[in-house]
Design an enzyme around this catalytic site. Structure first.
Site, mmCIF file in Angstrom:
data_model
loop_
_atom_site.group_PDB
_atom_site.id
_atom_site.type_symbol
_atom_site.label_atom_id
_atom_site.label_comp_id
_atom_site.label_asym_id
_atom_site.label_seq_id
_atom_site.Cartn_x
_atom_site.Cartn_y
_atom_site.Cartn_z
ATOM 1 N N LYS A 180 13.692 4.339 4.983
ATOM 2 C CA LYS A 180 15.078 3.901 4.826
ATOM 3 C C LYS A 180 15.048 2.576 4.079
ATOM 4 O O LYS A 180 14.685 1.537 4.648
ATOM 5 C CB LYS A 180 15.721 3.734 6.203
ATOM 6 N N LYS A 211 15.144 3.458 13.400
ATOM 7 C CA LYS A 211 14.992 2.067 12.997
ATOM 8 C C LYS A 211 13.727 1.443 13.571
ATOM 9 O O LYS A 211 13.281 1.800 14.658
ATOM 10 C CB LYS A 211 16.198 1.250 13.494
#
Length: 709
Positions: free
Chosen positions: A136, A334
């Site tokens: 990401k 994350k």
DNA sequence: ACCCCTCGAGTTCT
DNA sequence: CTCGAGGGGT
């Protein structure tokens, strides 16, 4: 604001004597000139000409446009209102919204995500589910529109629905192709991806900036954002920006049937794609990928803040659909949040629009994950007690999901000797009314939030309600943000929402004088009025949401708008619903997604005369418009349907999403208003009731045949 | 009477 | 983004 040298353009022909060609030329010049002055005025705070001269320019522009309406330019000053002019970029509406992603932090979240997909698709526990995994990138999302292979338009994400037009700047980025090449390049495609700056280029840029005495950027992300949002494209051109394509918006024809296939096609067409993308199967494989990328994070050469997993097969993606603003078929895993230590200077109590008192920690500024944090929410009274947070304490702060700072805990060893546990106030800091924790009717337990009982007496609540009213998903009035609402409230110009729409009339009548306020010149006032007028037509769901009824957020407002179709009807029905034995109350409760609590909250809102007064005054000023029918032509549009029993070919949520897409209203219970009951296996009481009321009942298969899937 | 999922409300910073 | 609570199903 001082306006110095005046630069009135040389005398020109009167408008009525202009030739077409001259008009064309002059409009072009005026557009440039006015944009230039707007920039000086709004951005640099350093106007070159007087207000009067500026107005003269605009008036001439308007006059020429009035005479040659077909010559009005796309970038005409008369079309720009408020922010668009203020920030120098036009707006572009995304044809397909740019969504955000759900987040996962722990391994279990990922396992759950994979499980949820299997469950949703009706697959067995160990069944194979191919997923793509990719880093990401920590940059800015962008949407690039290619038509016939040529780059036409580039827009930032913005609020997801509407972004800024940064086409000119994006054209200067060498890693983004102006033209796509390949036999299978479609006629139209919105390519979505991330613009970023590599570590090496970031270091070089900052060294150069420092040497030149310019601004040094805090991190690559900010540097990339700052570079892209330059008003002068030449500056963007000089900045080394990279790009990775990873998705798409509008794309009537895709070159493959899988996520990885489409991205591979992107690469063939000449778009940069991330070479780290892999196809994995199962939660374990995803986690292994996550750990491998995490270990190499520092050597990738660009910032990443996690890993993204997407369901590979596009047909399955489509089946899963979306929840609110995020796809159900993708998730961002994350990396753990960065932590920092700082001193908690004070605890401040804020009052929300519903009267909720929220404690906020005022911190000694500290850098966490690249940004300086000075506030952090403490959520509520119990949270403070649980963590025993006291003013003067040294606390550990982290940015959860790399965005919102939170207090992890107290470093007790560093606590001052004279400190005492924090006492949460029992009165509202804004109006002095009692602040109480409501008791649950059944359990008798106290609510977590302490609320000011002042209601509309409380200035804080009034202001917050106004802020909510003008907020992005409500009326979204350009140039009337939180700050200005606050100022207008304090100045006595706007007390409640309807006042917004009478502002111009009252200003003209001399009852109020906005231009006397600091920071409000003649032009900004004019722009504000134009922006307000634009919102006199507003979608009904936004209107209902804007009212700020407790428990009625975006989704419920949309549900209500669909159910009642018209503002007057909604108002009438909600007042009628105060009779809890009446039909209106029943009808409200029959709406899927609305239970007793929400229904009561709405009825109570309309039981308050002051609220009805606000609604009536608003309706005198604005016209809420019914929602666009989703699919007016489908065989089930406008029908109320109820699903019952266990479905086999579709999951319940799929069935509901699909029915709504086709314009049907999905209800939770059977009533005489129900058109169709779709009964799966083991259907119980609802099926019985349908038989009693004589409602059409069909099987799942018949339903699928009806909607023609 | 529970349990799961979804929605609402409040918050941060650029 | 997170937490709490409402809605709806089991």
């Amino acid at each position: 604001m001082a306006r110095s040298s005046s630069e009135v353009p040389a005398a020109r022909l009167p408008v009525e004597k202009l030739e077409r060609a001259q008009a064309l030329e002059e409009l072009a010049r005026l557009a440039g000139e006015i944009a230039h002055h707007d920039t000086l005025y709004y951005q640099n705070d350093a106007p070159e000409i007087s207000d009067a001269d500026y107005d003269a320019l605009r008036r001439r522009n308007d006059a020429i446009e009035a005479r040659f309406p077909d010559l009005v330019r796309d970038d005409s000053p008369s079309r720009r209102v408020g922010a668009a002019a203020a920030d120098g970029f036009g707006k572009i509406r995304h044809r397909v919204a740019m969504l955000s992603l759900a987040n996962a932090f722990a391994d279990e979240d990922v396992a759950e995500f994979v499980q949820r997909i299997r469950r949703f698709l009706g697959l067995e526990a160990g069944a194979s589910v191919e997923m793509t995994a990719e880093p990401k990138i920590d940059g800015l999302s962008i949407s690039l529109r290619y038509e016939k292979g040529k780059l036409i338009e580039a827009a930032t994400r913005g609020d997801g629905t509407e972004g800024e037009n940064v086409t000119a700047n994006v054209r200067t980025i060498s890693s983004i192709p102006q033209r796509l090449v390949g036999a299978d390049v479609p006629a139209v495609i919105d390519v979505r991806g991330e613009i970023y700056m590599s570590h090496a280029d970031f270091a070089k840029l900052n060294a150069a900036q420092e040497a030149a005495g310019g601004k040094v950027f805090a991190n690559p992300r900010n540097a990339a954002a700052g570079s892209l949002r330059q008003l002068d494209s030449r500056i963007t051109a000089s900045r080394p920006l990279g790009f990775f394509a990873y998705g798409w918006g509008e794309a009537p024809k895709l070159p493959a049937e899988t996520q990885s296939g489409v991205v591979a096609a992107f690469a063939r067409w000449g778009l940069p794609t991330n070479s780290e993308m892999k196809v994995c199967d199962g939660a374990e494989a995803l986690l292994a990928y996550y750990r491998a990328i995490g270990a190499r994070r520092a050597t990738l050469g660009y910032d990443i803040d996690g890993v993204v997993y997407k369901l590979n097969r596009l047909d399955l993606q489509q089946r899963m659909g979306f929840v609110s603003r995020a796809p159900r078929w993708a998730i961002a895993h994350k990396f753990p949040a960065e932590k920092a230590m700082t001193v908690l200077r004070d605890i401040e109590i804020q009052v929300g629009r519903t009267g909720a008192l929220t404690p906020v920690a005022k911190l000694a500024p500290v850098t966490v994950g690249g940004v300086v944090v000075s506030n952090a929410t403490l959520h509520n009274e119990d949270e403070i007690r649980r963590k025993d947070v006291r003013p003067g304490d040294t606390v550990v702060v982290q940015r959860a999901g790399d965005v919102i700072p939170q207090i992890v805990g107290v470093v007790v060893e560093k606590r001052p000797l004279d400190s005492a546990p924090y006492q949460f106030p029992h009165v509202c800091p804004a109006c002095g009314s009692h602040a109480v924790r409501e008791l649950d009717e059944k359990s008798g337990e106290a609510d977590v939030v302490r609320r000011c009982t002042g209601g509309l007496i409380c200035p804080a609540q009034r202001v917050e309600r106004l802020k909510h009213f003008v907020s992005r998903n409500a009326f979204d009035i350009e140039g009337l943000g939180e700050k200005s609402v606050q100022v207008f409230y304090e100045g006595g110009f706007i007390q409640s929402p309807p006042d917004i729409f009478t502002l111009e009339a009252r200003d003209r009548a001399g009852e109020v004088a906005i231009a006397n306020l600091e920071g409000w010149g003649e032009q900004s006032v004019r722009k504000l009025f134009a922006a307000i007028d634009q919102r006199r037509r507003v979608a009904l769901d936004r209107f209902i949401f804007a009212l700020g009824i407790r428990h009625v957020g975006e989704t419920t407002a949309r549900v209500l708008a669909r159910a009642y179709g018209d503002a007057g009807e909604f108002r009438r029905a909600m007042i009628a619903a105060s009779d809890r034995d009446g039909e209106a109350w029943q009808e409200l409760n029959n709406i899927d997604g609305i239970g007793k609590v929400v229904a009561s909250a709405i009825v109570e809102f309309f039981a308050e005369p002051a609220n009805v007064d606000v609604v009536d005054k608003l309706l005198a000023e604005v016209s809420p418009e019914p929602l666009e029918a989703i699919a007016a032509t489908s065989p089930v549009s406008g029908k109320t349907v109820v699903f019952t029993g266990s479905l086999v070919r579709l999951t319940r949520s799929e069935a509901k999403a699909q029915a709504e897409r086709l314009g049907a209203k999905v209800s939770g219970s059977v009533s005489k208003k129900t058109d169709i009951v779709i009964a799966g296996a083991d259907a119980g009481s609802k099926l019985k009731k349908a038989a009693e009321l004589g409602v059409t009942v069909m099987s799942e298969d018949e339903w699928i045949a009806l909607i023609g899937d």
